[in-house]
Scaffold this motif. Sequence first.
Motif, short mmCIF file in Angstrom:
data_model
loop_
_atom_site.label_atom_id
_atom_site.label_comp_id
_atom_site.label_asym_id
_atom_site.label_seq_id
_atom_site.Cartn_x
_atom_site.Cartn_y
_atom_site.Cartn_z
N ILE A 171 0.86 -1.18 0.00
CA ILE A 171 0.00 0.00 0.00
C ILE A 171 0.90 1.23 0.00
CG2 ILE A 171 -1.80 1.25 1.25
CD1 ILE A 171 -2.32 -1.46 2.76
N THR A 172 0.78 2.06 -1.03
CA THR A 172 1.56 3.30 -1.09
C THR A 172 0.65 4.47 -1.44
OG1 THR A 172 2.10 3.17 -3.45
CG2 THR A 172 3.57 2.01 -1.92
N GLU A 173 1.10 5.65 -1.13
CA GLU A 173 0.34 6.85 -1.43
C GLU A 173 0.10 7.01 -2.93
OE1 GLU A 173 1.84 11.22 -1.26
OE2 GLU A 173 1.05 10.77 0.72
N ASP A 174 1.13 6.76 -3.74
CA ASP A 174 1.00 6.91 -5.18
C ASP A 174 -0.04 5.94 -5.75
OD1 ASP A 174 2.77 8.97 -5.39
OD2 ASP A 174 4.48 7.74 -5.99
N ARG A 175 -0.01 4.70 -5.29
CA ARG A 175 -0.98 3.72 -5.80
C ARG A 175 -2.40 4.06 -5.35
NH1 ARG A 175 3.13 -1.15 -4.27
NH2 ARG A 175 4.35 -1.12 -6.21
N GLN A 176 -2.53 4.63 -4.16
CA GLN A 176 -3.86 4.98 -3.66
C GLN A 176 -4.51 6.10 -4.46
OE1 GLN A 176 -2.77 5.61 0.47
NE2 GLN A 176 -3.91 3.81 1.09
N LYS A 177 -3.74 6.77 -5.28
CA LYS A 177 -4.32 7.82 -6.12
C LYS A 177 -5.19 7.23 -7.23
CE LYS A 177 -0.45 11.03 -5.41
NZ LYS A 177 0.72 11.69 -6.04
N THR A 178 -4.90 5.99 -7.62
CA THR A 178 -5.62 5.39 -8.75
C THR A 178 -6.38 4.12 -8.41
OG1 THR A 178 -3.56 4.27 -9.40
CG2 THR A 178 -4.06 6.37 -10.48
N VAL A 179 -6.05 3.47 -7.29
CA VAL A 179 -6.77 2.25 -6.90
C VAL A 179 -7.06 2.29 -5.41
CG1 VAL A 179 -5.74 0.82 -8.72
CG2 VAL A 179 -4.64 0.94 -6.46
N ASP A 180 -8.01 1.46 -4.99
CA ASP A 180 -8.26 1.24 -3.57
C ASP A 180 -7.62 -0.07 -3.16
OD1 ASP A 180 -9.71 3.58 -3.17
OD2 ASP A 180 -11.61 2.65 -3.71
N PHE A 181 -7.44 -0.25 -1.86
CA PHE A 181 -6.84 -1.47 -1.34
C PHE A 181 -7.76 -2.15 -0.34
CE2 PHE A 181 -2.95 0.61 -2.81
CZ PHE A 181 -2.25 -0.46 -3.37
N SER A 182 -7.64 -3.47 -0.29
CA SER A 182 -8.31 -4.24 0.75
C SER A 182 -7.63 -3.94 2.08
CB SER A 182 -8.19 -5.74 0.46
OG SER A 182 -6.84 -6.17 0.63
N ASN A 183 -8.17 -4.51 3.15
CA ASN A 183 -7.44 -4.49 4.40
C ASN A 183 -6.11 -5.22 4.19
OD1 ASN A 183 -9.44 -3.13 5.83
ND2 ASN A 183 -10.49 -5.02 6.37
N PRO A 184 -5.04 -4.80 4.86
CA PRO A 184 -3.75 -5.47 4.67
C PRO A 184 -3.81 -6.91 5.18
CG PRO A 184 -3.64 -3.94 6.51
CD PRO A 184 -4.96 -3.69 5.83
N TYR A 185 -3.08 -7.79 4.51
CA TYR A 185 -3.08 -9.19 4.91
C TYR A 185 -1.69 -9.70 5.29
CZ TYR A 185 -1.56 -10.05 0.06
OH TYR A 185 -0.88 -10.05 -1.13
N TYR A 186 -0.63 -8.89 5.06
CA TYR A 186 0.72 -9.36 5.38
C TYR A 186 1.64 -8.17 5.61
CZ TYR A 186 4.78 -12.43 5.39
OH TYR A 186 5.90 -13.14 5.76
N GLU A 187 2.47 -8.27 6.65
CA GLU A 187 3.46 -7.24 6.93
C GLU A 187 4.83 -7.73 6.50
OE1 GLU A 187 5.09 -6.00 11.03
OE2 GLU A 187 3.46 -4.57 10.64
#
Length: 282
Positions: A127-143
């Motif tokens: 999950i990054t700020e740049d990617r969030q500009k064009t897509v949404d993300f699910s809840n995180p599943y792995y650190e």
Amino acid sequence: MKKFITVIMAAALCVSALTACGSKADPAATASDAGQAEEGAAAGEAGDGAEVSEALADGVLNVGTNAEFPPFEYVNDSGEPDGFDVALIKAIGEKLGVEVVVDNMEFASLVSSIGSKIDVAIAGMTITEDRQKTVDFSNPYYEAVQYVILPAGSEIAAAEDLKGKSIGVQLGTTGDFIAEEIEGAAVSQYNKGVDAVNDLINGRVDCVILDKNPALVFESKFSGKITAVDGAQFDFGKEEYAIAMPKGDAVLAGQINAALQELMADGSFDKLVEQYIEQIEE
């Protein structure tokens, strides 16, 4: 390890926004908060007559991945995409009552293909700020954290040692973004992580920055030739993987988050971690 990951996942599912460790992610930019997970739970599975995302209306979830990132995704002996992420998205599809079709693509083209060629992408994607500009993300599943892969006997041992070095990365990955910020570094980008590692072994680059688990896979594969060093030694922060989805499709986000939560609650997620990831970390 399994209990540790489960605790992280459970905590992640309770928060109302997603932020990637070590990034400046905007919580408002993603459609995967706890409220949407509740919405998905209320909506139920795709086949029960409740509201369904247009992406699932045909009964098929088209998924993009990049099968060059073991153990999360790779091509198995049958020539098909396999790995933790592939197994996870297929389990989510089963919960939703839809068929999952996985398309093996270049990593750098995954985000731009969402909503046109594919419905979602799962590929050890941070999950990054740049990617969030064009897509949404699910809840995180792995650190996860980035590792530095070095040739055997290398004297590189700290962040300062990376300055001015020739660094191999997989195009479009977190390692790519990190390397671009290293002072004086000459960055070589590859479509496949293994190509970067091969150039490292052949002396064409000084090191490779890659996610922990694939780095450990390559260390085992090329035993005695390379070593994988924890990125914490180089001041790298932790990051979170999530499923990328079309921006603004709250229904799809809710359904995927609800299915993911069910898999974590019923033990299925832990079994996949044990099958695909823990055996590498032992």
